[in-house]
Design a protein around this motif. Structure first.
Motif, mmCIF file in Angstrom:
data_model
loop_
_atom_site.group_PDB
_atom_site.id
_atom_site.type_symbol
_atom_site.label_atom_id
_atom_site.label_comp_id
_atom_site.label_asym_id
_atom_site.label_seq_id
_atom_site.Cartn_x
_atom_site.Cartn_y
_atom_site.Cartn_z
ATOM 1 N N ASP A 153 -77.427 -21.105 -4.244
ATOM 2 C CA ASP A 153 -77.353 -21.398 -5.678
ATOM 3 C C ASP A 153 -78.764 -21.269 -6.242
ATOM 4 O O ASP A 153 -79.709 -21.858 -5.692
ATOM 5 C CB ASP A 153 -76.826 -22.832 -5.849
ATOM 6 C CG ASP A 153 -76.563 -23.254 -7.284
ATOM 7 O OD1 ASP A 153 -76.696 -22.415 -8.199
ATOM 8 O OD2 ASP A 153 -76.221 -24.440 -7.484
ATOM 9 N N HIS A 188 -78.572 -30.924 -6.632
ATOM 10 C CA HIS A 188 -77.582 -31.380 -5.642
ATOM 11 C C HIS A 188 -77.885 -30.835 -4.259
ATOM 12 O O HIS A 188 -78.520 -29.792 -4.118
ATOM 13 C CB HIS A 188 -76.193 -30.891 -6.087
ATOM 14 C CG HIS A 188 -76.163 -29.417 -6.426
ATOM 15 N ND1 HIS A 188 -75.829 -28.448 -5.507
ATOM 16 C CD2 HIS A 188 -76.485 -28.750 -7.556
ATOM 17 C CE1 HIS A 188 -75.928 -27.258 -6.086
ATOM 18 N NE2 HIS A 188 -76.343 -27.396 -7.329
ATOM 19 N N ALA A 192 -80.463 -28.008 -3.798
ATOM 20 C CA ALA A 192 -80.600 -27.141 -4.978
ATOM 21 C C ALA A 192 -81.285 -27.973 -6.062
ATOM 22 O O ALA A 192 -80.695 -28.919 -6.588
ATOM 23 C CB ALA A 192 -79.242 -26.641 -5.445
ATOM 24 N N GLU A 244 -83.004 -28.104 -9.702
ATOM 25 C CA GLU A 244 -82.746 -27.244 -10.867
ATOM 26 C C GLU A 244 -83.056 -27.898 -12.208
ATOM 27 O O GLU A 244 -82.154 -28.294 -12.937
ATOM 28 C CB GLU A 244 -81.297 -26.755 -10.854
ATOM 29 C CG GLU A 244 -80.204 -27.781 -10.664
ATOM 30 C CD GLU A 244 -78.815 -27.114 -10.738
ATOM 31 O OE1 GLU A 244 -78.621 -26.253 -11.600
ATOM 32 O OE2 GLU A 244 -77.947 -27.464 -9.932
ATOM 33 N N GLU A 292 -83.865 -22.749 -10.916
ATOM 34 C CA GLU A 292 -83.259 -23.391 -9.740
ATOM 35 C C GLU A 292 -83.464 -22.561 -8.487
ATOM 36 O O GLU A 292 -83.329 -21.336 -8.521
ATOM 37 C CB GLU A 292 -81.746 -23.552 -9.962
ATOM 38 C CG GLU A 292 -80.980 -24.092 -8.757
ATOM 39 C CD GLU A 292 -79.476 -24.184 -8.985
ATOM 40 O OE1 GLU A 292 -78.935 -23.399 -9.791
ATOM 41 O OE2 GLU A 292 -78.846 -25.039 -8.342
HETATM 42 CO CO CO Z 1 -76.912 -25.842 -8.812
#
Ligand code: CO
Ligand code: MF3
Length: 250
Positions: A107, A170, A201, A203, A234
């Motif tokens: 991500d 997250h 992740a 961000e 991110e």
């Molecule tokens: Co994300």
């Protein structure tokens, strides 16, 4: 759900998932120019991901209808690609993308300038990106999770921007969203202790005006309430014994 610690084998799969996603972002950046639609970006991104033999993890996630979130100007995140939304000179546009490689999610998000943009818009993009790097200076085993949040907050606050509070980073791994949640603003507590093998992740989403956001009637697109520009940056990162590894950098 507990915070997962990835094994050596899982870390290799995360690395590859993230390496491929970095290439997708690189290609998407090349495609940015006035006159393309946000759906053009989604189509290109989905094709790149599928041609790599991977799966776009956003598609159908809680009903999200596309592979790439494309958010223009005051749109913070989760913009829905459309064949009637043309990028124009002077816009800023955020791409949030992810994929699944052999069961492992990646991500990452970037905000780009469309053609020539105002210096203040470029500054917002630059500060948002730098806030991520300020945050991950603290992303070391033995530190605590909210050391990252506090470092992002301390850096961004100096610019008078609004740090979005309603959306957070997250954990990530065999699921797109794993524990822990990672706020981009200072917390009263320290949070969990960071351990090698955690993949996170991180961000930051930053508004030029106030931090307040609202959801459009499509139930996805998040916009700044005051209509100010918003940027997003991110990466998926790996906590190690030493410096963190930023897995989604090209
Ligand atoms: Co994300
Ligand atoms: N990168 C986004 C996040 O971390 C994922 C978007 S999910 C989607 O929340 F459904 F909007 F695609």
């Amino acid at each position: 759900m507990a915070v997962t610690i990835k094994s050596a084998r899982e870390i290799e799969l995360m690395r590859e998932s993230c390496r491929l996603l970095a290439k997708v972002h690189q290609e998407l950046e090349y495609a940015v120019k006035p006159g393309i639609t946000t759906l053009d970006i989604d189509r290109l991104g989905e094709k790149l991901i599928r041609d790599m033999g991977c799966i776009p993890n956003f598609k159908n996630y809680n009903g999200y209808p596309a592979s790439i979130c494309v958010s223009v100007n005051d749109e913070v995140v989760h913009g829905i690609p459309s064949d009637t939304r043309y990028l124009e000179e002077g816009d800023i546009v955020s791409f949030d993308a992810g994929l699944i490689y052999k069961g492992y999610h990646s991500d990452a998000a970037r905000t780009h300038a469309v053609g020539k943009i105002k210096p203040e818009a470029q500054k917002l993009i630059d500060v948002t990106k730098q806030s991520f790097f300020e945050g991950i200076k603290m992303a070391k085993a033995g530190n605590h999770l909210y050391d990252i949040s506090g470092a992002i907050d301390a850096y961004v606050s100096g610019f008078g921007y609004g740090i979005v509070r309603d959306l957070v980073g997250h954990g990530i791994g065999t699921h797109l969203h794993e524990d822990p949640q990672i706020p981009n603003f200072a917390q009263k507590k320290r949070g969990i202790r960071l351990e090698p093998g955690m993949t996170l992740a991180i961000e930051p989403m930053i508004n030029m005006g106030t931090a307040e956001v609202e959801w459009l009637d499509d139930d996805w697109t998040v916009v700044s309430r005051d209509g100010s520009l918003s940027a997003h940056y991110e990466n998926t990162v790996l906590i190690t014994d030493g410096e963190p590894e930023i897995l989604t950098l090209y």
